[in-house]
Design a protein around this motif. Structure first.
Motif, PDB file in Angstrom:
ATOM      1  N   GLU A 172       0.854  -1.187   0.000  1.00 57.27           N
ATOM      2  CA  GLU A 172       0.000   0.000   0.000  1.00 57.27           C
ATOM      3  C   GLU A 172       0.889   1.235   0.000  1.00 57.27           C
ATOM      4  N   ILE A 173       0.482   2.280  -0.725  1.00 55.85           N
ATOM      5  CA  ILE A 173       1.199   3.549  -0.715  1.00 55.85           C
ATOM      6  C   ILE A 173       0.320   4.570  -0.005  1.00 55.85           C
ATOM      7  N   PHE A 174       0.852   5.155   1.048  1.00 57.01           N
ATOM      8  CA  PHE A 174       0.150   6.205   1.778  1.00 57.01           C
ATOM      9  C   PHE A 174       0.685   7.551   1.315  1.00 57.01           C
ATOM     10  N   ASN A 175      -0.166   8.525   1.177  1.00 59.47           N
ATOM     11  CA  ASN A 175       0.179   9.858   0.685  1.00 59.47           C
ATOM     12  C   ASN A 175       0.814   9.807  -0.707  1.00 59.47           C
ATOM     13  N   LYS A 200       0.438  11.288  -3.481  1.00 58.01           N
ATOM     14  CA  LYS A 200       0.659  12.542  -4.194  1.00 58.01           C
ATOM     15  C   LYS A 200       1.339  13.596  -3.334  1.00 58.01           C
ATOM     16  N   ALA A 201       1.727  13.229  -2.118  1.00 60.26           N
ATOM     17  CA  ALA A 201       2.347  14.179  -1.192  1.00 60.26           C
ATOM     18  C   ALA A 201       3.869  14.080  -1.250  1.00 60.26           C
ATOM     19  N   LYS A 202       4.526  14.966  -0.537  1.00 60.80           N
ATOM     20  CA  LYS A 202       5.988  14.965  -0.470  1.00 60.80           C
ATOM     21  C   LYS A 202       6.519  13.848   0.418  1.00 60.80           C
ATOM     22  N   ASN A 203       5.680  13.322   1.295  1.00 53.01           N
ATOM     23  CA  ASN A 203       6.131  12.299   2.244  1.00 53.01           C
ATOM     24  C   ASN A 203       5.376  10.986   2.031  1.00 53.01           C
ATOM     25  N   ARG A 204       5.724  10.302   0.942  1.00 50.73           N
ATOM     26  CA  ARG A 204       5.084   9.023   0.606  1.00 50.73           C
ATOM     27  C   ARG A 204       5.656   7.899   1.469  1.00 50.73           C
ATOM     28  N   VAL A 205       4.787   6.958   1.817  1.00 47.78           N
ATOM     29  CA  VAL A 205       5.199   5.793   2.594  1.00 47.78           C
ATOM     30  C   VAL A 205       4.640   4.555   1.897  1.00 47.78           C
ATOM     31  N   LYS A 206       5.519   3.587   1.618  1.00 47.88           N
ATOM     32  CA  LYS A 206       5.110   2.331   0.989  1.00 47.88           C
ATOM     33  C   LYS A 206       5.266   1.216   2.012  1.00 47.88           C
ATOM     34  N   ILE A 207       4.193   0.438   2.215  1.00 44.38           N
ATOM     35  CA  ILE A 207       4.200  -0.640   3.202  1.00 44.38           C
ATOM     36  C   ILE A 207       3.837  -1.948   2.522  1.00 44.38           C
ATOM     37  N   LYS A 208       4.663  -2.950   2.733  1.00 42.10           N
ATOM     38  CA  LYS A 208       4.449  -4.271   2.149  1.00 42.10           C
ATOM     39  C   LYS A 208       3.287  -4.958   2.860  1.00 42.10           C
ATOM     40  N   TYR A 209       2.399  -5.587   2.094  1.00 39.47           N
ATOM     41  CA  TYR A 209       1.319  -6.361   2.696  1.00 39.47           C
ATOM     42  C   TYR A 209       1.918  -7.491   3.527  1.00 39.47           C
ATOM     43  N   GLY A 210       1.438  -7.689   4.731  1.00 34.19           N
ATOM     44  CA  GLY A 210       1.896  -8.761   5.602  1.00 34.19           C
ATOM     45  C   GLY A 210       3.315  -8.570   6.102  1.00 34.19           C
ATOM     46  N   TYR A 211       3.756  -7.317   6.244  1.00 30.62           N
ATOM     47  CA  TYR A 211       5.128  -7.071   6.686  1.00 30.62           C
ATOM     48  C   TYR A 211       5.387  -7.728   8.041  1.00 30.62           C
ATOM     49  N   SER A 212       6.659  -8.065   8.263  1.00 31.09           N
ATOM     50  CA  SER A 212       7.009  -8.793   9.478  1.00 31.09           C
ATOM     51  C   SER A 212       8.434  -8.468   9.904  1.00 31.09           C
ATOM     52  N   PHE A 213       8.616  -8.267  11.207  1.00 29.69           N
ATOM     53  CA  PHE A 213       9.928  -8.052  11.810  1.00 29.69           C
ATOM     54  C   PHE A 213      10.035  -9.018  12.986  1.00 29.69           C
ATOM     55  N   ASN A 214      10.361 -10.266  12.719  1.00 25.53           N
ATOM     56  CA  ASN A 214      10.354 -11.273  13.768  1.00 25.53           C
ATOM     57  C   ASN A 214      11.545 -11.190  14.709  1.00 25.53           C
ATOM     58  N   LYS A 215      12.742 -11.282  14.203  1.00 26.12           N
ATOM     59  CA  LYS A 215      13.910 -11.385  15.055  1.00 26.12           C
ATOM     60  C   LYS A 215      14.834 -10.191  14.991  1.00 26.12           C
ATOM     61  N   ILE A 266       9.047  -1.575   4.770  1.00 24.45           N
ATOM     62  CA  ILE A 266       8.437  -0.240   4.771  1.00 24.45           C
ATOM     63  C   ILE A 266       9.459   0.732   4.186  1.00 24.45           C
ATOM     64  N   LEU A 267       9.008   1.607   3.291  1.00 24.15           N
ATOM     65  CA  LEU A 267       9.880   2.600   2.677  1.00 24.15           C
ATOM     66  C   LEU A 267       9.256   3.978   2.832  1.00 24.15           C
ATOM     67  N   PHE A 268      10.017   4.887   3.404  1.00 25.56           N
ATOM     68  CA  PHE A 268       9.646   6.293   3.483  1.00 25.56           C
ATOM     69  C   PHE A 268      10.358   6.972   2.321  1.00 25.56           C
ATOM     70  N   ASP A 269       9.599   7.394   1.340  1.00 25.76           N
ATOM     71  CA  ASP A 269      10.136   7.904   0.080  1.00 25.76           C
ATOM     72  C   ASP A 269       9.737   9.365  -0.043  1.00 25.76           C
ATOM     73  N   TYR A 270      10.538  10.239   0.542  1.00 29.13           N
ATOM     74  CA  TYR A 270      10.221  11.657   0.565  1.00 29.13           C
ATOM     75  C   TYR A 270      10.785  12.336  -0.679  1.00 29.13           C
ATOM     76  N   LEU A 271      10.045  13.266  -1.235  1.00 32.12           N
ATOM     77  CA  LEU A 271      10.480  13.975  -2.432  1.00 32.12           C
ATOM     78  C   LEU A 271      11.502  15.059  -2.120  1.00 32.12           C
ATOM     79  N   GLU A 272      11.603  15.433  -0.867  1.00 31.83           N
ATOM     80  CA  GLU A 272      12.622  16.373  -0.413  1.00 31.83           C
ATOM     81  C   GLU A 272      12.983  16.000   1.023  1.00 31.83           C
ATOM     82  N   LYS A 273      14.100  16.494   1.495  1.00 23.05           N
ATOM     83  CA  LYS A 273      14.503  16.173   2.863  1.00 23.05           C
ATOM     84  C   LYS A 273      13.481  16.731   3.837  1.00 23.05           C
TER      85      LYS A 273
END
Length: 126
Positions: free
Chosen positions: A21-24, A26-41, A83-90
């Motif tokens: 899923e991509i949140f925002n 069209k915004a400068k601070n886009r966030v892409k999250i993988k379906y079923g993401y996991s951080f086990n260990k 998860i990726l935070f893909d900002y168009l500017e700092k």
């Protein structure tokens, strides 16, 4: 907290989260999250070479940093970006990794204006 690792000065332009899923979008601070993401260990935090950490801090059950972030990703123990935070500017940000009551939290405070690392004092972290 010992299984959290920072990697800096990377190239994250090739990171592609295809099923997610991509949140925002069209915004400068886009966030892409993988379906079923996991951080086990293990939890890896990656910053691209255009991002800059200004101050690191840590306490008994948290650690974090203040930075100007351009791209940042979180990956699991296999190095798979979840998860990726893909900002168009700092974007000036404070990132806090916090463990409490058997849960793990990532708190990101960002602004179009500089954010001082002491912003964590408003979070009332125990």
């Amino acid at each position: 907290m010992d299984s959290i690792f920072y990697n800096e000065k990377l190239t994250l332009d090739e990171v592609d989260i295809r099923s997610g899923e991509i949140f925002n979008p069209k915004a400068k601070n886009r966030v892409k999250i993988k379906y079923g993401y996991s951080f086990n260990k293990r939890f890896n935090l990656h910053l691209d070479k255009r991002s800059e950490i200004h101050k690191r801090f840590e306490g008994a059950n948290y650690k974090g940093f203040s930075a100007d972030i351009y791209k940042m990703s979180f990956s699991n123990e296999y190095g798979e970006h979840q998860i990726l935070f893909d900002y168009l500017e700092k974007i000036p940000s404070v990132v806090v990794l916090y463990k409490a009551r058997g849960s793990f939290f990532v708190i990101i405070i960002d602004s179009k204006y500089p954010v001082h690392w002491t912003a964590i004092n408003y979070l009332n972290i125990e």
